[in-house]
Design an enzyme around this catalytic site. Sequence first.
Site, PDB file in Angstrom:
ATOM      1  CE  LYS A  83      -4.414   0.605   2.369  1.00  0.00           C
ATOM      2  NZ  LYS A  83      -5.065   0.454   3.673  1.00  0.00           N
TER       3      LYS A  83
HETATM    4  O1  G3P Z   1      -8.173   1.168   5.074  1.00  0.00           O
HETATM    5  C1  G3P Z   1      -8.276   2.466   5.474  1.00  0.00           C
HETATM    6  C2  G3P Z   1      -9.660   3.058   5.473  1.00  0.00           C
HETATM    7  O2  G3P Z   1     -10.634   2.115   5.357  1.00  0.00           O
HETATM    8  C3  G3P Z   1      -9.799   4.025   6.619  1.00  0.00           C
HETATM    9  O3  G3P Z   1     -11.072   4.118   7.143  1.00  0.00           O
HETATM   10  O4  G3P Z   1     -12.611   4.687   8.976  1.00  0.00           O
HETATM   11  O5  G3P Z   1     -10.208   5.420   9.101  1.00  0.00           O
HETATM   12  O6  G3P Z   1     -11.765   6.477   7.498  1.00  0.00           O
HETATM   13  P1  G3P Z   1     -11.421   5.248   8.244  1.00  0.00           P
END
Ligand code: G3P
Length: 220
Positions: A83
């Site tokens: 990533k």
């Molecule tokens: O994989 C990263 C992404 O899904 C982050 O999600 O909830 O931190 O905005 P969030």
Amino acid sequence: MKIFLDTANLDEIRKYNDMGLLDGITTNPSLLAKEGGDPHEAMEEITRIIKGDVSLEVVSTDYDGMMKEGKKLREYGDHVVVKCPMTGEGLRACKSLSEQGIPVNVTLVFSPNQALLAAKAGAKYVSPFIGRLDDIGHTGMDLIKEIKQIFTNYNFNTQILVASVRHPQHVIDAAKTGADVVTLPPAVLGKMLGHALTDKGLKAFLADWEKLQADNSNKT
Ligand code: G3P
């Protein structure tokens, strides 16, 4: 549509993997920090449990650092996807790693143009963060629709990995839009699985069965 789990929690990964629901895993430094402990051990263990694509994120921000880290992460297994952040250096690393046969997931994508550039750089996945767009008053799902249209128009092989998913309706909308993958926090997957009428129906079935057993034992 493939389902990935967006977590570094080994118990949650084992739980949903045992149900046969997981096509892969995505992690990031914040998710690893949430679990604590040695992040390298956790990443290695995740790659042991899961046979599908496992996205592991670099923390370097320069090209050389990302290349070095990406190759190191890939030592955990051939199913590791590196990533890289959606930056100029990240795209440069994406191009080089992809050319060397190491698939890349370009993360922190917030616009159709960023997704287009990531696809041009050879990304296997782009990760648009829809929940974070919703948080600032945009409609995150509109971004998925726009990326889908662009990738379809030009036959890009890059897969749309819907990230920052906050609730089950996001999953339904992503599936209707034709996204390739959703990555879900365990809580969202748990909510998709359950339904009040399932619980109510099961309770009634079991109560009726118990009553039948009692009636039969009273007859004998
Ligand atoms: O994989 C990263 C992404 O899904 C982050 O999600 O909830 O931190 O905005 P969030």
